[in-house]
Design a protein around this motif. Structure first.
Motif, PDB file in Angstrom:
ATOM      1  N   ALA A 153       0.026 -10.389   5.687  1.00  0.00           N
ATOM      2  CA  ALA A 153       0.264  -9.142   6.412  1.00  0.00           C
ATOM      3  C   ALA A 153       0.473  -9.450   7.887  1.00  0.00           C
ATOM      4  N   SER A 154       1.340  -8.684   8.519  1.00  0.00           N
ATOM      5  CA  SER A 154       1.622  -8.937   9.930  1.00  0.00           C
ATOM      6  C   SER A 154       0.635  -8.218  10.845  1.00  0.00           C
ATOM      7  N   ALA A 155      -0.017  -7.172  10.366  1.00  0.00           N
ATOM      8  CA  ALA A 155      -0.945  -6.418  11.205  1.00  0.00           C
ATOM      9  C   ALA A 155      -2.223  -6.124  10.426  1.00  0.00           C
ATOM     10  N   ARG A 156      -3.293  -5.872  11.166  1.00  0.00           N
ATOM     11  CA  ARG A 156      -4.582  -5.506  10.567  1.00  0.00           C
ATOM     12  C   ARG A 156      -4.516  -4.040  10.156  1.00  0.00           C
ATOM     13  N   PRO A 157      -4.892  -3.704   8.915  1.00  0.00           N
ATOM     14  CA  PRO A 157      -4.839  -2.299   8.489  1.00  0.00           C
ATOM     15  C   PRO A 157      -5.880  -1.463   9.222  1.00  0.00           C
ATOM     16  N   THR A 158      -5.558  -0.186   9.411  1.00  0.00           N
ATOM     17  CA  THR A 158      -6.492   0.735  10.063  1.00  0.00           C
ATOM     18  C   THR A 158      -7.546   1.188   9.049  1.00  0.00           C
ATOM     19  N   ALA A 159      -8.558   1.879   9.558  1.00  0.00           N
ATOM     20  CA  ALA A 159      -9.615   2.377   8.672  1.00  0.00           C
ATOM     21  C   ALA A 159      -9.047   3.364   7.663  1.00  0.00           C
ATOM     22  N   GLN A 160      -8.122   4.228   8.095  1.00  0.00           N
ATOM     23  CA  GLN A 160      -7.539   5.211   7.187  1.00  0.00           C
ATOM     24  C   GLN A 160      -6.711   4.527   6.104  1.00  0.00           C
ATOM     25  N   GLN A 161      -5.980   3.466   6.452  1.00  0.00           N
ATOM     26  CA  GLN A 161      -5.196   2.737   5.458  1.00  0.00           C
ATOM     27  C   GLN A 161      -6.106   2.052   4.441  1.00  0.00           C
ATOM     28  N   LEU A 162      -7.248   1.561   4.885  1.00  0.00           N
ATOM     29  CA  LEU A 162      -8.183   0.907   3.965  1.00  0.00           C
ATOM     30  C   LEU A 162      -8.842   1.908   3.017  1.00  0.00           C
ATOM     31  N   LEU A 163      -8.993   3.172   3.454  1.00  0.00           N
ATOM     32  CA  LEU A 163      -9.651   4.177   2.633  1.00  0.00           C
ATOM     33  C   LEU A 163      -8.697   4.926   1.723  1.00  0.00           C
ATOM     34  N   THR A 164      -7.386   4.786   1.927  1.00  0.00           N
ATOM     35  CA  THR A 164      -6.399   5.479   1.102  1.00  0.00           C
ATOM     36  C   THR A 164      -6.142   4.654  -0.157  1.00  0.00           C
ATOM     37  N   PRO A 165      -6.387   5.219  -1.352  1.00  0.00           N
ATOM     38  CA  PRO A 165      -6.168   4.448  -2.582  1.00  0.00           C
ATOM     39  C   PRO A 165      -4.680   4.227  -2.843  1.00  0.00           C
ATOM     40  N   THR A 166      -4.371   3.086  -3.392  1.00  0.00           N
ATOM     41  CA  THR A 166      -2.993   2.756  -3.738  1.00  0.00           C
ATOM     42  C   THR A 166      -2.654   3.377  -5.096  1.00  0.00           C
ATOM     43  N   PRO A 167      -1.377   3.456  -5.452  1.00  0.00           N
ATOM     44  CA  PRO A 167      -1.019   3.985  -6.778  1.00  0.00           C
ATOM     45  C   PRO A 167      -1.637   3.180  -7.922  1.00  0.00           C
ATOM     46  N   GLN A 168      -1.868   1.901  -7.708  1.00  0.00           N
ATOM     47  CA  GLN A 168      -2.487   1.098  -8.764  1.00  0.00           C
ATOM     48  C   GLN A 168      -3.956   1.480  -8.933  1.00  0.00           C
ATOM     49  N   GLN A 169      -4.629   1.843  -7.851  1.00  0.00           N
ATOM     50  CA  GLN A 169      -6.029   2.235  -7.935  1.00  0.00           C
ATOM     51  C   GLN A 169      -6.194   3.651  -8.477  1.00  0.00           C
ATOM     52  N   ARG A 170      -5.195   4.500  -8.278  1.00  0.00           N
ATOM     53  CA  ARG A 170      -5.248   5.876  -8.747  1.00  0.00           C
ATOM     54  C   ARG A 170      -3.902   6.248  -9.357  1.00  0.00           C
ATOM     55  N   PRO A 171      -3.641   5.819 -10.593  1.00  0.00           N
ATOM     56  CA  PRO A 171      -2.336   6.072 -11.203  1.00  0.00           C
ATOM     57  C   PRO A 171      -2.114   7.546 -11.502  1.00  0.00           C
ATOM     58  N   GLN A 172      -0.846   7.914 -11.574  1.00  0.00           N
ATOM     59  CA  GLN A 172      -0.490   9.287 -11.908  1.00  0.00           C
ATOM     60  C   GLN A 172      -0.678   9.518 -13.401  1.00  0.00           C
ATOM     61  N   ARG A 173      -0.945  10.748 -13.766  1.00  0.00           N
ATOM     62  CA  ARG A 173      -1.136  11.100 -15.161  1.00  0.00           C
ATOM     63  C   ARG A 173       0.216  11.229 -15.848  1.00  0.00           C
ATOM     64  N   SER A 174       0.287  10.742 -17.046  1.00  0.00           N
ATOM     65  CA  SER A 174       1.513  10.844 -17.826  1.00  0.00           C
ATOM     66  C   SER A 174       1.342  11.949 -18.855  1.00  0.00           C
ATOM     67  N   ASP A 175       2.182  12.969 -18.765  1.00  0.00           N
ATOM     68  CA  ASP A 175       2.109  14.090 -19.698  1.00  0.00           C
ATOM     69  C   ASP A 175       3.224  14.036 -20.731  1.00  0.00           C
ATOM     70  N   GLU A 176       3.746  12.849 -20.971  1.00  0.00           N
ATOM     71  CA  GLU A 176       4.844  12.712 -21.918  1.00  0.00           C
ATOM     72  C   GLU A 176       4.334  13.002 -23.333  1.00  0.00           C
ATOM     73  N   LEU A 177       4.978  13.934 -23.978  1.00  0.00           N
ATOM     74  CA  LEU A 177       4.584  14.301 -25.335  1.00  0.00           C
ATOM     75  C   LEU A 177       5.355  13.474 -26.349  1.00  0.00           C
ATOM     76  N   MET A 178       4.716  13.221 -27.471  1.00  0.00           N
ATOM     77  CA  MET A 178       5.428  12.525 -28.548  1.00  0.00           C
ATOM     78  C   MET A 178       6.441  13.496 -29.146  1.00  0.00           C
ATOM     79  N   THR A 179       7.676  13.050 -29.264  1.00  0.00           N
ATOM     80  CA  THR A 179       8.710  13.936 -29.799  1.00  0.00           C
ATOM     81  C   THR A 179       8.854  13.782 -31.301  1.00  0.00           C
ATOM     82  N   GLN A 180       8.435  12.651 -31.834  1.00  0.00           N
ATOM     83  CA  GLN A 180       8.492  12.471 -33.282  1.00  0.00           C
ATOM     84  C   GLN A 180       7.383  11.525 -33.719  1.00  0.00           C
TER      85      GLN A 180
END
Length: 78
Positions: free
Chosen positions: A37-64
């Motif tokens: 990394a080129s810069a030190r992350p801020t406190a807010q950046q360290l406290l914000t979860p990444t998409p890998q830490q908090r994945p989105q819910r998948s509502d895909e329904l089975m079609t068959q």
């Protein structure tokens, strides 16, 4: 005596939740920058979860419906 100990435990657990935003201690630096990394992350950046830490819910329904293929490792117990 048991009621008093239960009340003390409940009081202690109720005090665990922090109502304030987390801040680094005064005069203490934040953790060092991650490797590459080129810069030190801020406190807010360290406290914000990444998409890998908090994945989105998948509502895909089975079609068959599909039959499961056989599992050769699903053996009865010996």
């Amino acid at each position: 005596m048991k009621r008093a100990s239960v009340l003390l435990i409940a009081l202690g657990l109720s005090a665990c939740g922090a109502a304030n935003r987390l801040q680094p201690p005064k005069g203490e630096p934040l953790p060092v920058a991650p490797r590459g990394a080129s810069a030190r992350p801020t406190a807010q950046q360290l406290l914000t979860p990444t998409p890998q830490q908090r994945p989105q819910r998948s509502d895909e329904l089975m079609t068959q419906s599909q039959e499961r293929r056989s599992d050769e490792f699903d053996l009865p117990p010996r």
